[in-house]
Design a protein around this motif. Structure first.
Motif, PDB file in Angstrom:
ATOM      1  N   ARG A 307      55.166  37.208   5.627  1.00 47.58           N
ATOM      2  CA  ARG A 307      55.247  37.707   7.010  1.00 47.58           C
ATOM      3  C   ARG A 307      54.816  39.161   7.088  1.00 47.58           C
ATOM      4  N   GLN A 308      55.215  39.938   6.099  1.00 50.40           N
ATOM      5  CA  GLN A 308      54.832  41.345   6.089  1.00 50.40           C
ATOM      6  C   GLN A 308      53.324  41.486   5.876  1.00 50.40           C
ATOM      7  N   SER A 309      52.773  40.621   5.009  1.00 50.00           N
ATOM      8  CA  SER A 309      51.332  40.680   4.744  1.00 50.00           C
ATOM      9  C   SER A 309      50.534  40.339   5.999  1.00 50.00           C
ATOM     10  N   ARG A 310      50.999  39.358   6.780  1.00 48.27           N
ATOM     11  CA  ARG A 310      50.305  39.007   8.018  1.00 48.27           C
ATOM     12  C   ARG A 310      50.333  40.161   9.005  1.00 48.27           C
ATOM     13  N   ALA A 311      51.490  40.783   9.141  1.00 43.55           N
ATOM     14  CA  ALA A 311      51.599  41.919  10.059  1.00 43.55           C
ATOM     15  C   ALA A 311      50.711  43.075   9.603  1.00 43.55           C
ATOM     16  N   ASP A 312      50.713  43.333   8.290  1.00 46.70           N
ATOM     17  CA  ASP A 312      49.877  44.420   7.768  1.00 46.70           C
ATOM     18  C   ASP A 312      48.395  44.121   7.993  1.00 46.70           C
ATOM     19  N   LEU A 314      46.987  42.315  10.394  1.00 45.06           N
ATOM     20  CA  LEU A 314      46.653  42.537  11.806  1.00 45.06           C
ATOM     21  C   LEU A 314      46.522  44.016  12.123  1.00 45.06           C
ATOM     22  N   THR A 315      47.404  44.820  11.573  1.00 42.77           N
ATOM     23  CA  THR A 315      47.341  46.270  11.799  1.00 42.77           C
ATOM     24  C   THR A 315      46.047  46.846  11.248  1.00 42.77           C
ATOM     25  N   VAL A 316      45.661  46.411  10.045  1.00 38.96           N
ATOM     26  CA  VAL A 316      44.424  46.910   9.429  1.00 38.96           C
ATOM     27  C   VAL A 316      43.197  46.500  10.259  1.00 38.96           C
ATOM     28  N   LEU A 317      43.141  45.250  10.691  1.00 33.48           N
ATOM     29  CA  LEU A 317      41.988  44.777  11.468  1.00 33.48           C
ATOM     30  C   LEU A 317      41.870  45.503  12.807  1.00 33.48           C
ATOM     31  N   ASN A 318      42.979  45.741  13.470  1.00 34.90           N
ATOM     32  CA  ASN A 318      42.938  46.500  14.729  1.00 34.90           C
ATOM     33  C   ASN A 318      42.455  47.925  14.504  1.00 34.90           C
ATOM     34  N   GLY A 319      42.890  48.493  13.366  1.00 33.97           N
ATOM     35  CA  GLY A 319      42.439  49.852  13.040  1.00 33.97           C
ATOM     36  C   GLY A 319      40.943  49.890  12.782  1.00 33.97           C
ATOM     37  N   VAL A 320      40.437  48.862  12.100  1.00 30.80           N
ATOM     38  CA  VAL A 320      38.988  48.789  11.830  1.00 30.80           C
ATOM     39  C   VAL A 320      38.205  48.729  13.145  1.00 30.80           C
ATOM     40  N   ASP A 351      38.703  34.946  15.033  1.00 23.78           N
ATOM     41  CA  ASP A 351      38.790  33.880  14.020  1.00 23.78           C
ATOM     42  C   ASP A 351      39.949  34.137  13.059  1.00 23.78           C
ATOM     43  N   VAL A 352      40.077  35.427  12.679  1.00 26.02           N
ATOM     44  CA  VAL A 352      41.182  35.785  11.774  1.00 26.02           C
ATOM     45  C   VAL A 352      42.514  35.540  12.453  1.00 26.02           C
ATOM     46  N   TYR A 353      42.634  35.957  13.729  1.00 27.39           N
ATOM     47  CA  TYR A 353      43.876  35.747  14.472  1.00 27.39           C
ATOM     48  C   TYR A 353      44.207  34.254  14.564  1.00 27.39           C
ATOM     49  N   SER A 354      43.185  33.441  14.859  1.00 30.85           N
ATOM     50  CA  SER A 354      43.400  31.996  14.983  1.00 30.85           C
ATOM     51  C   SER A 354      43.888  31.397  13.662  1.00 30.85           C
ATOM     52  N   SER A 355      43.263  31.873  12.562  1.00 32.30           N
ATOM     53  CA  SER A 355      43.690  31.386  11.237  1.00 32.30           C
ATOM     54  C   SER A 355      45.140  31.747  10.961  1.00 32.30           C
TER      55      SER A 355
END
Length: 383
Positions: A307-312, A314-320, A351-355
C-alpha cells in the motif's frame, strides 16, 4: 548418620589395608570415613554408627560382601543403609547376586577416585530423595490397601488400570505402576522408556539404583515374561518390570500374579503411548500456531509495504508530470507540440492509475485475509 560438621558417615569394609587408606583419602574431604578390616567388624561398626552409606569389598574371608550386605538388609535398624560393592568382578552374574541381596551398585577395582566420588554422591542423593518419599509412599500404600482389601484380584486390576488412564504424565504413570505392586503384595522395580532415550526407573522407596537398572536392562533382552525362582521380569518395548519376591510356594497365586502383572504392563505400555502421542500433538500444535503467527506478521508487513509503495508511486508520477509541464517553457516547442507531448504523458499515467486500481482489489482481499488471521491468532492465544 551425619557428624557434628554435617558430613555424612561412610563406612568402608575391606580386608586390604591399602584399599581402606586409599578410599579414606579419596572420600575424606567430603565425608566422615570410618574403616573396618573385615565383615564381622564392619557389621558391628555399621550397627554402632548407622552410616549413611557402606562400601563393601566382595571378596573377604569368613564372610563375603554379599553375605554382609544380606546381614545389613535383614537388620531392622540399619536395613535402609545403601551398600556399594567393591570388586574386580562386574559380570551380569555378579550384578544379579548384588541385586538379589539389595546392593546399590558396583565400584570396580582398580578404583578410579572420580568415579568413586561420583557414585557415592549419586547414591547419597538418591537415598535422601527416598527418605523424603518414604512416608508419602507408606501413607499412599496403606490407604490404597485399606480401600482395596475387600475387592477381588480382578476388581483390583480394573481399579489400577482406571488409575493408569487418569495419568497425564509419564512420571505419574511410573509412580502409579510402582504403587500397584504393593497392592498385589509384591516388591519390584519398574522402568518407563521415554522419547529421546531417557527413562524413569523406580523401586518401592523412590528412584531405582544403578544396579537395579542394569538388571532391568539385562532381563529385557530375554523373553517377554521370564521367571527364575522368586524373580520375574516382564518386558514391553517401553515398559519393564522386575519382581523380586514372587510367591513360588503358592503356584496358583504365582500364576495369577504373572497374568495380572503382564496385563498391568500392557496397560501401562498403551497409556504411555497415549501420553507420548498427546505430547507430540501438543508440540506440533504449538509449532503450527507459531508458524501461522509468523506468517500473519509477514503478510501484514507485505500488505502495508505494498500500500505504501502504491501511494509512493502515485506521488512520484504526479511529480514527474508537474516537472514536465514546468520544463516545457524552455524547450521551444509550439503550443500544439506541447499539448501533444503532455497528452501522451497523461495517457501513460492513466494506464498506470488503471493498473493500480485493478491491483487495489487484490490488495483489499489480502488485507481482509490478514485481518482474519490476526483475529484467529489473537483469539487462540487469549490476547
Amino acid at each position: 548418620m551425619v557428624t557434628d560438621d554435617d558430613r555424612a558417615v561412610v563406612l568402608v569394609v575391606d580386608d586390604d589395608r591399602f584399599m581402606l587408606d586409599f578410599i579414606a583419602d579419596s572420600l575424606g574431604e567430603h565425608y566422615a570415613v570410618h574403616c573396618a578390616a573385615g565383615a564381622a567388624d564392619g557389621l558391628q561398626r555399621a550397627r554402632a554408627l548407622a552410616p549413611a552409606l557402606m562400601l563393601v569389598d566382595v571378596l573377604m574371608p569368613e564372610m563375603d560382601g554379599y553375605a554382609l550386605c544380606r546381614e545389613v538388609k535383614d537388620d531392622f535398624d540399619i536395613g535402609d543403609t545403601p551398600v556399594l560393592f567393591l570388586s574386580a568382578l562386574d559380570g551380569i552374574e555378579d550384578r544379579l547376586r548384588g541385586f538379589e541381596v539389595g546392593g546399590e551398585d558396583f565400584v570396580t577395582k582398580p578404583v578410579n577416585p572420580r568415579i568413586l566420588q561420583a557414585k557415592v554422591a549419586k547414591v547419597l542423593a538418591l537415598q535422601q530423595e527416598r527418605s523424603q518419599l518414604k512416608s508419602q509412599a507408606q501413607y499412599a500404600t496403606s490407604t490404597a490397601m485399606t480401600a482395596m482389601t475387600s475387592m477381588s484380584e480382578t476388581g483390583l486390576l480394573l481399579e489400577v488400570m482406571k488409575r493408569f488412564n487418569q495419568c497425564g504424565e509419564a512420571r505419574e504413570l511410573a509412580q502409579a505402576l510402582q504403587e500397584s505392586l504393593a497392592l498385589f503384595a509384591v516388591d519390584g522395580v519398574v522402568e518407563l522408556l521415554l522419547q529421546g532415550g531417557s527413562g524413569i526407573a523406580l523401586n518401592g522407596r523412590g528412584p531405582a539404583s544403578e544396579l537395579e537398572i542394569s538388571v532391568l536392562h539385562h532381563m529385557a533382552t530375554m523373553d517377554r515374561i521370564t521367571q527364575f525362582k522368586t524373580r520375574m521380569s516382564i518386558s514391553y518395548p517401553h515398559c519393564r518390570l522386575v519382581v523380586t519376591n514372587m510367591p513360588v510356594d503358592d503356584p496358583d497365586r504365582c500364576g495369577r500374579l504373572r497374568d495380572h502383572l503382564a496385563m498391568l504392563l500392557e496397560a501401562a505400555e498403551a497409556r504411555l503411548a497415549a501420553i507420548n502421542n498427546a505430547s507430540l500433538a501438543s508440540r506440533r500444535g504449538d509449532a503450527i500456531s507459531g508458524t501461522i503467527e509468523t506468517l500473519t506478521r509477514v503478510l501484514a508487513d507485505v500488505d502495508l509495504q505494498q500500500r505504501q509503495s502504491r501511494a509512493d508511486a502515485l506521488t512520484v508520477l504526479n511529480g514527474v508530470l508537474m516537472r514536465l509541464e514546468q520544463s516545457m517553457v524552455g524547450l521551444g516547442l509550439t503550443e500544439r507540440q506541447e499539448e501533444a507531448l503532455l497528452a501522451l504523458v497523461r495517457e501513460g499515467l492513466e494506464d498506470v492509475y488503471s493498473s493500480q486500481q485493478a491491483e487495489a482489489g487484490f490488495q483489499d482481499q489480502l488485507s481482509v485475509a490478514v485481518h482474519g488471521l490476526q483475529q484467529a491468532v489473537h483469539g487462540s492465544s487469549g490476547r
